[in-house]
Design a protein around this motif. Structure first.
Motif, PDB file in Angstrom:
ATOM      1  N   PRO B 313      -6.974   0.936  51.669  1.00 54.09           N
ATOM      2  CA  PRO B 313      -5.991   1.999  51.938  1.00 54.09           C
ATOM      3  C   PRO B 313      -6.518   3.380  51.577  1.00 54.09           C
ATOM      4  CG  PRO B 313      -4.997   0.211  50.687  1.00 54.09           C
ATOM      5  CD  PRO B 313      -6.447  -0.091  50.765  1.00 54.09           C
ATOM      6  N   LEU B 314      -7.284   3.458  50.513  1.00 60.91           N
ATOM      7  CA  LEU B 314      -7.859   4.754  50.126  1.00 60.91           C
ATOM      8  C   LEU B 314      -8.755   5.283  51.234  1.00 60.91           C
ATOM      9  CD1 LEU B 314      -8.778   3.999  46.416  1.00 60.91           C
ATOM     10  CD2 LEU B 314      -6.932   5.441  47.271  1.00 60.91           C
ATOM     11  N   PHE B 315      -9.565   4.373  51.785  1.00 56.03           N
ATOM     12  CA  PHE B 315     -10.466   4.786  52.860  1.00 56.03           C
ATOM     13  C   PHE B 315      -9.668   5.303  54.048  1.00 56.03           C
ATOM     14  CE2 PHE B 315     -13.716   1.400  51.358  1.00 56.03           C
ATOM     15  CZ  PHE B 315     -14.103   2.228  50.325  1.00 56.03           C
ATOM     16  N   ILE B 316      -8.565   4.583  54.338  1.00 62.57           N
ATOM     17  CA  ILE B 316      -7.760   4.990  55.495  1.00 62.57           C
ATOM     18  C   ILE B 316      -7.158   6.368  55.260  1.00 62.57           C
ATOM     19  CG2 ILE B 316      -5.662   4.440  56.794  1.00 62.57           C
ATOM     20  CD1 ILE B 316      -6.448   1.516  56.584  1.00 62.57           C
ATOM     21  N   ILE B 317      -6.704   6.599  54.040  1.00 59.05           N
ATOM     22  CA  ILE B 317      -6.166   7.926  53.721  1.00 59.05           C
ATOM     23  C   ILE B 317      -7.238   8.985  53.926  1.00 59.05           C
ATOM     24  CG2 ILE B 317      -5.348   9.383  51.824  1.00 59.05           C
ATOM     25  CD1 ILE B 317      -4.005   6.817  50.699  1.00 59.05           C
ATOM     26  N   MET B 318      -8.460   8.662  53.498  1.00 57.61           N
ATOM     27  CA  MET B 318      -9.544   9.623  53.666  1.00 57.61           C
ATOM     28  C   MET B 318      -9.802   9.880  55.148  1.00 57.61           C
ATOM     29  SD  MET B 318     -12.160   8.492  50.660  1.00 57.61           S
ATOM     30  CE  MET B 318     -13.283   9.870  50.861  1.00 57.61           C
ATOM     31  N   GLY B 319      -9.714   8.806  55.944  1.00 58.91           N
ATOM     32  CA  GLY B 319      -9.894   8.971  57.384  1.00 58.91           C
ATOM     33  C   GLY B 319      -8.879   9.948  57.951  1.00 58.91           C
ATOM     34  N   ALA B 320      -7.633   9.818  57.486  1.00 57.11           N
ATOM     35  CA  ALA B 320      -6.582  10.691  57.992  1.00 57.11           C
ATOM     36  C   ALA B 320      -6.830  12.133  57.574  1.00 57.11           C
ATOM     37  CB  ALA B 320      -5.230  10.214  57.491  1.00 57.11           C
ATOM     38  N   LEU B 321      -7.500  12.319  56.441  1.00 57.76           N
ATOM     39  CA  LEU B 321      -7.776  13.678  55.967  1.00 57.76           C
ATOM     40  C   LEU B 321      -8.883  14.350  56.760  1.00 57.76           C
ATOM     41  CD1 LEU B 321      -7.714  13.147  52.110  1.00 57.76           C
ATOM     42  CD2 LEU B 321      -5.986  14.235  53.523  1.00 57.76           C
ATOM     43  N   GLY B 322      -9.626  13.540  57.495  1.00 62.42           N
ATOM     44  CA  GLY B 322     -10.859  14.057  58.080  1.00 62.42           C
ATOM     45  C   GLY B 322     -10.702  14.905  59.309  1.00 62.42           C
ATOM     46  N   GLU B 323      -9.472  15.152  59.750  1.00 60.25           N
ATOM     47  CA  GLU B 323      -9.392  15.786  61.056  1.00 60.25           C
ATOM     48  C   GLU B 323      -9.286  17.301  61.018  1.00 60.25           C
ATOM     49  OE1 GLU B 323      -6.157  16.986  61.814  1.00 60.25           O
ATOM     50  OE2 GLU B 323      -5.775  16.287  59.761  1.00 60.25           O
ATOM     51  N   GLY B 479     -16.065  12.076  61.992  1.00 56.74           N
ATOM     52  CA  GLY B 479     -15.245  11.390  62.995  1.00 56.74           C
ATOM     53  C   GLY B 479     -14.085  12.259  63.448  1.00 56.74           C
ATOM     54  N   GLY B 480     -13.497  13.012  62.496  1.00 59.91           N
ATOM     55  CA  GLY B 480     -12.389  13.888  62.851  1.00 59.91           C
ATOM     56  C   GLY B 480     -12.828  15.008  63.759  1.00 59.91           C
ATOM     57  N   ILE B 481     -14.081  15.391  63.675  1.00 59.77           N
ATOM     58  CA  ILE B 481     -14.552  16.513  64.492  1.00 59.77           C
ATOM     59  C   ILE B 481     -15.071  16.046  65.846  1.00 59.77           C
ATOM     60  CG2 ILE B 481     -16.381  18.243  64.635  1.00 59.77           C
ATOM     61  CD1 ILE B 481     -15.747  18.868  61.710  1.00 59.77           C
ATOM     62  N   VAL B 482     -15.917  15.024  65.862  1.00 59.13           N
ATOM     63  CA  VAL B 482     -16.490  14.653  67.162  1.00 59.13           C
ATOM     64  C   VAL B 482     -15.736  13.539  67.867  1.00 59.13           C
ATOM     65  CG1 VAL B 482     -18.761  15.450  66.475  1.00 59.13           C
ATOM     66  CG2 VAL B 482     -18.197  13.036  66.274  1.00 59.13           C
ATOM     67  N   ILE B 505     -16.362   2.125  57.280  1.00 56.39           N
ATOM     68  CA  ILE B 505     -16.665   3.272  58.141  1.00 56.39           C
ATOM     69  C   ILE B 505     -15.878   3.175  59.433  1.00 56.39           C
ATOM     70  CG2 ILE B 505     -18.474   4.355  59.528  1.00 56.39           C
ATOM     71  CD1 ILE B 505     -20.404   3.904  57.283  1.00 56.39           C
ATOM     72  N   MET B 506     -15.833   1.982  60.013  1.00 53.11           N
ATOM     73  CA  MET B 506     -15.030   1.766  61.216  1.00 53.11           C
ATOM     74  C   MET B 506     -13.586   2.171  61.009  1.00 53.11           C
ATOM     75  SD  MET B 506     -15.834  -2.052  62.376  1.00 53.11           S
ATOM     76  CE  MET B 506     -17.432  -2.640  61.906  1.00 53.11           C
ATOM     77  N   LEU B 507     -13.005   1.647  59.924  1.00 56.04           N
ATOM     78  CA  LEU B 507     -11.597   1.934  59.651  1.00 56.04           C
ATOM     79  C   LEU B 507     -11.384   3.430  59.549  1.00 56.04           C
ATOM     80  CD1 LEU B 507     -10.365  -0.652  57.024  1.00 56.04           C
ATOM     81  CD2 LEU B 507      -9.666  -0.395  59.387  1.00 56.04           C
ATOM     82  N   VAL B 508     -12.267   4.085  58.828  1.00 58.70           N
ATOM     83  CA  VAL B 508     -12.139   5.512  58.606  1.00 58.70           C
ATOM     84  C   VAL B 508     -12.245   6.272  59.918  1.00 58.70           C
ATOM     85  CG1 VAL B 508     -13.416   7.452  57.674  1.00 58.70           C
ATOM     86  CG2 VAL B 508     -12.862   5.527  56.214  1.00 58.70           C
ATOM     87  N   MET B 510     -11.682   5.179  62.950  1.00 55.78           N
ATOM     88  CA  MET B 510     -10.522   4.899  63.797  1.00 55.78           C
ATOM     89  C   MET B 510      -9.334   5.738  63.351  1.00 55.78           C
ATOM     90  SD  MET B 510     -10.143   1.613  65.640  1.00 55.78           S
ATOM     91  CE  MET B 510     -11.461   1.059  66.655  1.00 55.78           C
ATOM     92  N   THR B 511      -9.099   5.730  62.030  1.00 52.95           N
ATOM     93  CA  THR B 511      -7.972   6.515  61.512  1.00 52.95           C
ATOM     94  C   THR B 511      -8.167   7.979  61.853  1.00 52.95           C
ATOM     95  OG1 THR B 511      -8.119   5.000  59.661  1.00 52.95           O
ATOM     96  CG2 THR B 511      -6.529   6.779  59.488  1.00 52.95           C
ATOM     97  N   ALA B 512      -9.386   8.470  61.630  1.00 50.78           N
ATOM     98  CA  ALA B 512      -9.652   9.882  61.909  1.00 50.78           C
ATOM     99  C   ALA B 512      -9.373  10.188  63.366  1.00 50.78           C
ATOM    100  CB  ALA B 512     -11.091  10.227  61.555  1.00 50.78           C
ATOM    101  N   LYS B 513      -9.752   9.272  64.242  1.00 46.44           N
ATOM    102  CA  LYS B 513      -9.546   9.522  65.665  1.00 46.44           C
ATOM    103  C   LYS B 513      -8.056   9.516  66.025  1.00 46.44           C
ATOM    104  CE  LYS B 513     -10.490   8.199  70.300  1.00 46.44           C
ATOM    105  NZ  LYS B 513     -10.543   9.580  70.762  1.00 46.44           N
ATOM    106  N   ILE B 514      -7.355   8.492  65.525  1.00 48.76           N
ATOM    107  CA  ILE B 514      -5.936   8.379  65.885  1.00 48.76           C
ATOM    108  C   ILE B 514      -5.166   9.583  65.358  1.00 48.76           C
ATOM    109  CG2 ILE B 514      -3.843   7.024  65.499  1.00 48.76           C
ATOM    110  CD1 ILE B 514      -5.724   4.544  65.459  1.00 48.76           C
ATOM    111  N   VAL B 515      -5.370   9.883  64.071  1.00 51.94           N
ATOM    112  CA  VAL B 515      -4.649  11.018  63.476  1.00 51.94           C
ATOM    113  C   VAL B 515      -5.072  12.314  64.162  1.00 51.94           C
ATOM    114  CG1 VAL B 515      -4.283  12.315  61.361  1.00 51.94           C
ATOM    115  CG2 VAL B 515      -4.394   9.839  61.288  1.00 51.94           C
ATOM    116  N   GLY B 516      -6.374  12.451  64.390  1.00 50.79           N
ATOM    117  CA  GLY B 516      -6.877  13.676  64.994  1.00 50.79           C
ATOM    118  C   GLY B 516      -6.345  13.890  66.393  1.00 50.79           C
ATOM    119  N   ASP B 517      -6.370  12.843  67.205  1.00 49.41           N
ATOM    120  CA  ASP B 517      -5.908  12.981  68.581  1.00 49.41           C
ATOM    121  C   ASP B 517      -4.441  13.360  68.649  1.00 49.41           C
ATOM    122  OD1 ASP B 517      -8.336  12.504  69.635  1.00 49.41           O
ATOM    123  OD2 ASP B 517      -7.954  10.458  70.289  1.00 49.41           O
TER     124      ASP B 517
END
Lengths: 722, 722
Positions: B313-323, B479-482, B505-508, B510-517
């Motif tokens: 879950p921490l990783f996923i939160i970080m993914g969401a922060l990445g956008e 991931g959030g940028i590209v 890394i995958m999870l992160v 994916m999260t970055a992409k979904i949140v970012g988009d």
């Protein structure tokens, strides 16, 4: 065994053998194609147009949910297989080991041998009975069948629930029974079946319809999910989610699309994660996610994975050696004989193993860093163990790992050489058996054995880490047999958990493929050819520009009018001499105005959608897409539909149900152009028209699959009417 | 700076800004499309039919040789860039370090600052001058341009030799000049240019034709090689050959094919291998192949790469922060202003860095396991060094590596926080500059910094390895940028050299992409939209079933007769108000019988292939495919071709040169179906016909790219006539 074979069977064996030697020059008509192009008829367009933007978003979310479910269930199945095999094989080896230890001193080791052979045969018997009597399609790894499915060929019964159950049971039995087989290949098949089942929201075998995911009841959507399932299977088997995605893409090359790829990736991720999670619980360390796949190559330490430039040519030589691809095995057709053959092989495997352990006197000190769970002392001194026993007295996965990681000096070169030979012949024999079994692990094991041997011999000249050469040998052998490059590289890299070996593995796999293709096709392709499946490769043969649609197409074509007499439709569909599945619908002077499928006509006949009857006493409800979906994919045969003499005189209006915009090509189109269109869009029927837009022919999969490149240019296969 | 901007420029800036804010609702006509469908005219078919089986095999071998060359040259360029940057940056840091050490005690540190700023500005000046004055297309990373090329849009001058030279020079200058940029993105562009050049066997810029590889002088083949070049670029940049293949596939999704994929893979392999080999020589350890890419994340030890379930879950939160995806930068159009802006940013970067180093008092003991090459003592005690200096006084690649691998406690949380903010704003400003520069490394660096900060803060609660969180943060930010998922996962996994982090890394990503988009498109897509390129995504918008070919197509269409008057052709081609590039050829009553391209007509006019002249004194030689290939890809404009009044009265027979079997669709075909055909076959023109086979319209890329999904359903863009 020979006494029991009937003359018919001998003929059949020779026939198959002949086929094998001279390759196949015929294509069978039994295989139907799948429709990977949506039939965009009025009903479909109306439904799509009714759907809001939100509706499409919900569909998309549903697709992700299904992929998650596919991954979860596939991971769960992998976990189940793994635990079952480990338990059963564990009991077996424990019993045999105790027995051997008991009789080593007493001197009745033949009793141990018998115990071992009986245990093996018993396990294998159950598996073989299930496969041979209940569901023969569950035999083998199932990978060729899935390749065909993704290519667009409908192999009967390949994605049914029953197949899955038998497959899982069969693979547990054959691996626990000590055959030279792996449990990885069947996982790919299992994943595909799970996907086909989950995505349809029902099981026809269990007669249970959950009334969900009805939108996905068509070939296009099903194929997408099946490719996700296959990827999830690879992912669970090797802990290689990216490799799984690449496997699906290599096989289902024609329909890549970003969103789909991400969903496939998601299914793969969930699958490996599920397996990982449940295995971590099973191993008593919940939450420690470190065993991502069924096979684990073990950690290659970063320090030891260096390689030097001068080793590259050696790796390439090893790649060239890897193309041993002998699959000569007898094809026996009677189920009980098949079961007996399987049991015989199981007993022989035990005997050979036992003999090799018995006659080897290769003792190794029992160190701290051994990975063996059942070190066998046998006739070795105290504190030592028999190293030959390590190779045989183990699940093949563990043996592979030992060959990769045991420190230099663990194995005697002679032991390894004899083991390679013996295991190779066992594997070749085993491959033809009627049991569920994969070919990945035996290939890896054989390759690892001769690779390690190569490394040991090399270390007399220069310093060489035999474990590294074992890995390269395993890659070479596997690559030479299955002939995948990109996906296999990634699978192996993911399984080793270390990227450094990526480059040598690539080189080795490429060499194995190039050298191998020079001699003979890959195992799966041979298998597909043996079954004479109309398989379409990604490109038309290069020298086929001579041919045009006119020469390739089937003609004359049976066409229907927009409003057609029921009697004629029934007659055409019932004609068993020409089984067509798609019919152009034409206006006056044969001008094309649509395409209708056999399956659609069957549904129309079943619901009696006749023009005259619409005004009759039956308040005929309008046929909906739902009715077609409910009948999918097992449309009843025309014989089961009763049409009275009165009804035969009625008319049917096909306008609403036909695809009004089928793809067409002019007669002069070259074969490569037809091929490209057909393959890129996943078509099943391509209508050939003249310049007045009149139907002159129909191109189907068989018309294209006929042409292939032989030794001296383009060859044409015969179409068999079996 | 404001004084120098003319009113026109202010308007232009506001205009661009407006575009940026409200997104683009127009599509430009300047962009031509590429023909990814071969024009199978008689000449082509004759050539193909003349070729033997052996001939095709030779072609195939030539393709492999070209891919090998592409890989080799790309690797070489990467190596050159790496060494040049390392040398130049080394001299710079060495000079500044000496200067600082000298003035730390004397107390004139402002002189050091000036030295640093001047050195930075000087480097950047050279790079910016080259880009702004010589070849503006070399600005930025070039990735959006290559995406467009693979998608089928011709961006002028993007694959020329001159562009390559300026790009390489520019990237060396901007990285050595200390800007917040990376050298990885430009490698992808460089690889693509190399591929486009090598595969054509000539350079139009140098006016040098090697007379080889002439067969490959058409868009289809060129595209295949360019995708191999892009993959080789990724492979060299990140040491990620598989990632490179996946990058090419994600971007050029519509033309996947097994053989091509293997060739792309081969180019990638050769590229990383070449780089590796030459760098090993440069580093004095020839043959030790352990630095596969320009960026090296360093070894992650196998023992330290474990992660636990609760971390997911921490990783996923970080993914969401990445956008974080802010690219607000002023667009200045005058070249000298652009150079000055770049120099200003370089000086500001030096100043900010210096200030941060100066005001931080974060001293760390100088241990054994530091990776810094220039530890700066500054005001720290003896045996200690300034840890802020580590982050700034370094190439960004080294800084990323330090953040991943330095032991816990190396960085002070406040230092990291301030660094993240400062570097973020510098990177955002830098992105808009007219310099060759990639965005991968700054993203990774920012992500690694906040990721490590996250890890440090987390370690107050639970035990956490900050290096691991730095990696996850880097992945999330990038991931959030590209917004790539599959390829980026593989690239990062290959760069870390360890598969274990694959799943997080995958999870992160994916999260970055979904949140970012959900908020905004990815950087590259914004870039593409800003340039109003008619980019085709992989699927038609879901709610577009309402539209049919009839509504989408352009009509009326200018058609030619099979035998057409030269005067009419010249007039049509010269008409500047309607620039068409493809013309249906029709028989009587507008029945379609072929399609001819503007480029083909131009060649015909240039060689004066007129019917009447065939019997005249000029012994007219038959036009061959070679003549078309020689003119490819820079066909002369119609204005440069002189046609006399006499000649205008002649006739031209198009039969031999037109494509006699263009793909056609009926008017009722739905947009998704048209889209699928267009995209799957890489078409440029799709003829719409009625049921008599008469031409009624033409669908081109712009007609399809117009429709896209907005906030509330389907939106239509305007076609701008610029």
């Amino acid at each position: 065994l020979e006494e029991e074979i009937t003359p018919e069977e001998v003929k059949s064996i020779l026939h198959q053998f002949f086929f094998y030697i001279f390759f196949l020059k015929t294509l069978h008509f039994v295989f139907q194609s799948l429709d990977y192009d949506n039939s965009e008829n009025q009903l479909f367009l109306e439904e799509e147009r009714r759907m809001s933007h939100m509706g499409f978003r919900c569909l998309e979310i549903r697709r992700w949910v299904i992929c998650g479910l596919i991954g979860f269930l596939t991971g769960l199945i992998a976990c189940m297989i793994d635990i079952a095999v480990e338990k059963l094989a564990g009991y077996k080896y424990f019993a045999v080991k105790l027995n051997i230890e008991k009789y080593t001193e007493l001197g009745g080791l033949s009793i141990s041998l018998i115990l071992w052979a009986v245990l093996n045969s018993a396990f294998v018997m159950f598996g073989a009975i299930a496969v041979a009597f209940v569901e023969p399609i569950a035999a083998g790894s199932g990978i060729p069948q899935i390749k065909c499915f993704l290519n667009g060929v409908k192999i009967p019964r390949v994605v049914r629930l029953k197949t899955l159950v038998i497959k899982v049971f069969g693979v547990i039995c054959s691996v626990a029974g000590g055959l030279a087989v792996g449990k990885e290949g069947p996982m790919i098949h299992s994943g595909a079946v799970v996907a086909a089942g989950v995505s349809q929201g029902r099981s026809t075998s269990l007669k249970k319809d959950f009334k969900i995911f009805e939108y996905f009841r068509r070939d296009t959507e099903k194929r997408d999910f099946v490719s996700a399932g296959a990827a999830a299977g690879v992912s669970a088997a090797f802990g290689a989610p990216v490799g799984g995605v690449l496997f699906s893409l290599e096989e289902g090359a024609s329909f890549w699309n970003q969103m789909l790829t991400w969903r496939i990736f998601f299914a793969s991720m969930v699958s490996t994660f599920t397996l990982n999670f449940f295995l971590s619980i099973y191993h008593g360390k919940p939450g420690e996610l470190s065993s991502p796949g069924l096979i684990n190559f073990g950690r290659f330490d970063s320090d030891s994975v260096q390689y030097n430039l001068y080793e590259i040519p050696l790796f390439i030589i090893m790649g060239a050696l890897g193309e041993g691809n002998v699959t000569l095995s007898l094809y026996i057709h009677r189920p009980c004989l098949q079961v007996m053959e399987a049991m015989l092989v199981a007993a022989v495997t035990a005997t050979v193993s036992f003999a090799m352990i018995y006659f080897s006197n290769d003792c190794q000190p029992l160190g701290q860093d051994n990975t063996e769970e059942y070190p066998l002392q046998l006739f070795c001194a105290d504190g030592e163990y028999n190293s030959m026993a390590t190779a045989f007295f183990n699940t093949p996965e563990r043996s592979v790992r030992s060959l990769f990681h045991n420190p230099p000096g663990t194995y005697n070169p002679v032991t390894l050489g004899v083991f390679t030979l013996a295991y190779f012949f066992l594997a070749v024999w085993t491959y033809g058996l009627t049991v569920s079994a994969g070919v990945f692990i035996p290939s890896l094991l054989i390759g690892a054995a001769w690779g390690r041997l190569f490394g040991i011999l090399l270390s007399f000249i220069i310093w060489a880490d035999p474990g590294k050469y074992a890995l390269i040998g395993a890659a070479a052998q596997l690559g030479g047999i299955v002939r995948m490059t990109l996906s296999l590289t990634v699978i192996l890299v993911e399984a080793t958990g270390n990227v450094t070996y990526g480059f040598p593995i690539m080189l080795v796999l490429m060499t194995a493929k190039i050298v191998g293709d020079y001699f003979i096709e890959g195992l799966y392709d041979i298998h597909i050819k043996l079954q004479s499946v109309p398989f379409l490769h990604s490109d038309a043969p290069p020298t086929s520009h001579w041919l045009t649609a006119r020469e390739v197409m089937s003609s004359p074509v049976t066409c229907f009018n927009r409003v057609e007499k029921v009697g004629r439709i029934v007659d055409v569909l019932s004609n068993t001499s020409t089984i067509h599945n798609g019919f152009p619908v034409v206006a006056h002077t044969r001008k094309i105005c649509g395409l209708i499928l056999r399956s659609q006509l069957i549904v129309l006949l079943k619901h009696k959608v006749f023009v005259e009857r619409a005004s009759s006493r039956l308040s005929q409800r309008k046929l909906q897409l739902k009715d077609f979906r409910d009948a999918y994919p097992r449309f009843p045969p025309i014989q089961s539909i009763h049409v009275s003499q009165d009804e035969r005189e009625c008319m049917m209006d096909l306008t609403e149900f036909m695809n009004p915009t089928p793809y067409t090509v002019p007669q002069e189109t070259s074969l490569p152009r037809v091929f490209k269109l057909f393959r890129a869009l996943g078509l099943r029927h391509l209508v050939v028209v003249d310049n007045e837009n009149r139907v002159v022919g129909l191109v189907t999969r068989k018309d294209l699959a006929r042409y292939h490149v032989g030794k001296d240019g383009l060859e044409e296969l015969h179409l068999a009417q079996t």
